[in-house]
Design an enzyme around this catalytic site. Structure first.
Site, PDB file in Angstrom:
ATOM      1  N   LYS A   1      -6.478   7.557  -9.258  1.00 21.51           N
ATOM      2  CA  LYS A   1      -5.777   8.817  -8.977  1.00 21.51           C
ATOM      3  C   LYS A   1      -4.536   8.886  -9.863  1.00 21.51           C
ATOM      4  CE  LYS A   1      -4.738  11.406  -4.774  1.00 21.51           C
ATOM      5  NZ  LYS A   1      -4.306  11.204  -3.393  1.00 21.51           N
TER       6      LYS A   1
HETATM    7  O1  G3P Z   1      -3.778  14.384  -0.475  1.00 22.28           O
HETATM    8  C1  G3P Z   1      -2.422  14.629  -0.678  1.00 22.28           C
HETATM    9  C2  G3P Z   1      -1.703  14.565   0.607  1.00 22.28           C
HETATM   10  O2  G3P Z   1      -1.615  13.258   1.063  1.00 22.28           O
HETATM   11  C3  G3P Z   1      -0.387  15.219   0.619  1.00 22.28           C
HETATM   12  O3  G3P Z   1      -0.254  15.713   1.900  1.00 22.28           O
HETATM   13  O4  G3P Z   1       0.910  16.639   3.811  1.00 22.28           O
HETATM   14  O5  G3P Z   1       2.099  15.100   2.222  1.00 22.28           O
HETATM   15  O6  G3P Z   1       1.529  17.418   1.532  1.00 22.28           O
HETATM   16  P1  G3P Z   1       1.148  16.243   2.385  1.00 22.28           P
END
Ligand code: G3P
Length: 221
Positions: A85
């Site tokens: 990633k």
């Molecule tokens: O897949 C990306 C994710 O982990 C980010 O999520 O909720 O931190 O924006 P968030």
């Protein structure tokens, strides 16, 4: 649309994999940092891979292409099935191209616009992760952005897979499917929320109560 779990928590991952509807796991440095600091990141990732037995995206933390490539080498020594990633920055695209040329799958992350997504797929990304929740956080419609990306993929015939990421609730998951994303990577809480419906609970309670009444009636005959 396939479902992945967005987590580095082995208990959550195990529980979700046992549901039978999860085919991969995505992690990131913030998710890894929530886990027990005494655990070796390599062991966490290998346990995750053993548990899911499918796609596992592992994120690099270098900001220069050379560093990303060194990290990718290390991760691939842990398990060669890893998807690397990589952040959507210029250095990330350089690393993505080098890995793609060696047929190593990459997941370009932190994508917030169709233009970024187009650059990522042309750099050889196998997966392009469009962040929904973080777009909505800044008052940009994530559903519109994701729909645009998916339409462009249709028109252009791009083969990389679109991951809807940064999912915060079941509506994001449904919007991702409606937009045409190939995969939604969902955190544990949102996945569990998506399984519930009050009418399912009420319906099951009624079925069980009726069944119990039938047994009771039969026992009196
Ligand atoms: O897949 C990306 C994710 O982990 C980010 O999520 O909720 O931190 O924006 P968030």
């Amino acid at each position: 649309m396939e479902l992945y779990i967005d987590s580095a928590n082995l208990l959550h991952i195990k529980e979700c994999v046992d549901l039978g509807c999860i085919s991969g796991v995505t992690t990131n440095p913030s998710l890894m940092a929530k886990e027990d600091a005494s655990l070796d990141p390599k062991e966490i990732i290998l346990d995750i891979f053993k548990t899911v037995g499918g796609h596992v995206s592992v994120e690099v933390i270098s900001t220069k292409a050379d560093g990303m490539l060194r990290e990718a080498d290390e991760i691939l020594k842990w398990f060669p099935e890893a998807t690397i990633k990589i952040p959507m920055i210029a250095e990330g695209l350089k690393a993505c191209r080098k890995l793609a040329d060696q047929e190593i799958p990459t997941n370009v992350t932190l994508v917030f616009s169709p233009a970024q997504a187009i650059a990522a797929t042309n750099a050889g990304a196998a997966y392009v992760s469009v962040f929904m929740g973080r777009l909505d956080d800044v008052a940009i419609s994530s559903e519109e952005v994701l729909t645009d990306v998916c339409q462009i993929w249709e028109v252009q015939g791009y083969e990389s897979l679109i991951i809807a990421a940064s999912i915060r609730h079941p509506i994001h998951l449904v919007e991702a499917a409606r937009s045409g994303a190939d995969i939604a990577t969902v955190p544990y809480k949102a996945l569990m929320q998506s399984l519930n419906h009050p009418l399912t609970g009420q319906g099951l309670a009624a079925f069980l109560a009726d069944h119990a009444k039938m047994l009771e009636a039969a026992s009196k005959i």
